[in-house]
Write a protein that holds these residues in place. Sequence first.
Motif, PDB file in Angstrom:
ATOM      1  N   LEU A  51      -2.805   6.066  -0.455  1.00 57.70           N
ATOM      2  CA  LEU A  51      -2.411   5.055  -1.423  1.00 57.70           C
ATOM      3  C   LEU A  51      -3.478   4.897  -2.514  1.00 57.70           C
ATOM      4  O   LEU A  51      -3.141   4.791  -3.691  1.00 57.70           O
ATOM      5  CB  LEU A  51      -2.184   3.731  -0.690  1.00 57.70           C
ATOM      6  CG  LEU A  51      -1.614   2.594  -1.526  1.00 57.70           C
ATOM      7  CD1 LEU A  51      -0.250   2.949  -2.072  1.00 57.70           C
ATOM      8  CD2 LEU A  51      -1.551   1.341  -0.680  1.00 57.70           C
ATOM      9  N   ARG A  52      -4.746   4.894  -2.106  1.00 51.49           N
ATOM     10  CA  ARG A  52      -5.832   4.793  -3.083  1.00 51.49           C
ATOM     11  C   ARG A  52      -5.845   6.011  -3.999  1.00 51.49           C
ATOM     12  O   ARG A  52      -6.086   5.902  -5.199  1.00 51.49           O
ATOM     13  CB  ARG A  52      -7.174   4.670  -2.378  1.00 51.49           C
ATOM     14  CG  ARG A  52      -7.441   3.311  -1.844  1.00 51.49           C
ATOM     15  CD  ARG A  52      -8.841   3.248  -1.310  1.00 51.49           C
ATOM     16  NE  ARG A  52      -9.104   1.967  -0.708  1.00 51.49           N
ATOM     17  CZ  ARG A  52     -10.156   1.686  -0.014  1.00 51.49           C
ATOM     18  NH1 ARG A  52     -11.064   2.619   0.185  1.00 51.49           N
ATOM     19  NH2 ARG A  52     -10.337   0.502   0.484  1.00 51.49           N
ATOM     20  N   CYS A  53      -5.627   7.199  -3.414  1.00 53.84           N
ATOM     21  CA  CYS A  53      -5.619   8.439  -4.197  1.00 53.84           C
ATOM     22  C   CYS A  53      -4.492   8.402  -5.223  1.00 53.84           C
ATOM     23  O   CYS A  53      -4.681   8.806  -6.378  1.00 53.84           O
ATOM     24  CB  CYS A  53      -5.453   9.657  -3.285  1.00 53.84           C
ATOM     25  SG  CYS A  53      -6.916  10.013  -2.312  1.00 53.84           S
ATOM     26  N   THR A  54      -3.351   7.946  -4.798  1.00 51.72           N
ATOM     27  CA  THR A  54      -2.213   7.874  -5.706  1.00 51.72           C
ATOM     28  C   THR A  54      -2.498   6.901  -6.840  1.00 51.72           C
ATOM     29  O   THR A  54      -2.217   7.172  -8.008  1.00 51.72           O
ATOM     30  CB  THR A  54      -0.954   7.436  -4.947  1.00 51.72           C
ATOM     31  OG1 THR A  54      -0.736   8.322  -3.852  1.00 51.72           O
ATOM     32  CG2 THR A  54       0.265   7.452  -5.850  1.00 51.72           C
ATOM     33  N   ALA A  55      -3.065   5.748  -6.514  1.00 51.67           N
ATOM     34  CA  ALA A  55      -3.399   4.748  -7.529  1.00 51.67           C
ATOM     35  C   ALA A  55      -4.456   5.294  -8.487  1.00 51.67           C
ATOM     36  O   ALA A  55      -4.358   5.106  -9.708  1.00 51.67           O
ATOM     37  CB  ALA A  55      -3.903   3.462  -6.869  1.00 51.67           C
TER      38      ALA A  55
END
Length: 150
Positions: free
Chosen positions: A1-5
Amino acid sequence: LRCTAAMLSRRETASRQVLATLIACRLEMFVQGVFYAWRDAGQHIRQAEGVEKLQEQLIASQGQLANSRKELEEIRQEAAKSSAAEVSAAAERVSAQESLVATSQAEAEALAAKLATSDREKESLTSKVKETVAEATKLRQELEEATAKA
């Protein structure tokens, strides 16, 4: 999720930079187009002033030519009434006046040729200015559209 954000954030930042660069390029092209139109208009004005000067010179030369012709005719009339000695002197003056008339006529023809050339250049510059203004208007519209989309 952090990578996507993080990826979406970088993608948004890159998109903003690309849009800002494109808008800046469009603005630069618009400003450059306005400058070229201004410069061409200035050249057009200077060209028109040059044409006016040439016309004044042509008119002055034509006036000198008319005066020389009148003087020549007067000298010819005097020569017809004069004795042989006076005729010889008058013939010399006639010859001098004829050369002045020929010179003035040549100058008038040269000025007329310059005036014709200036008129053609003036028409060419006018069409270039119109093209530049149209191009600048088109770029301004594209810039406004790009700004509206951004």
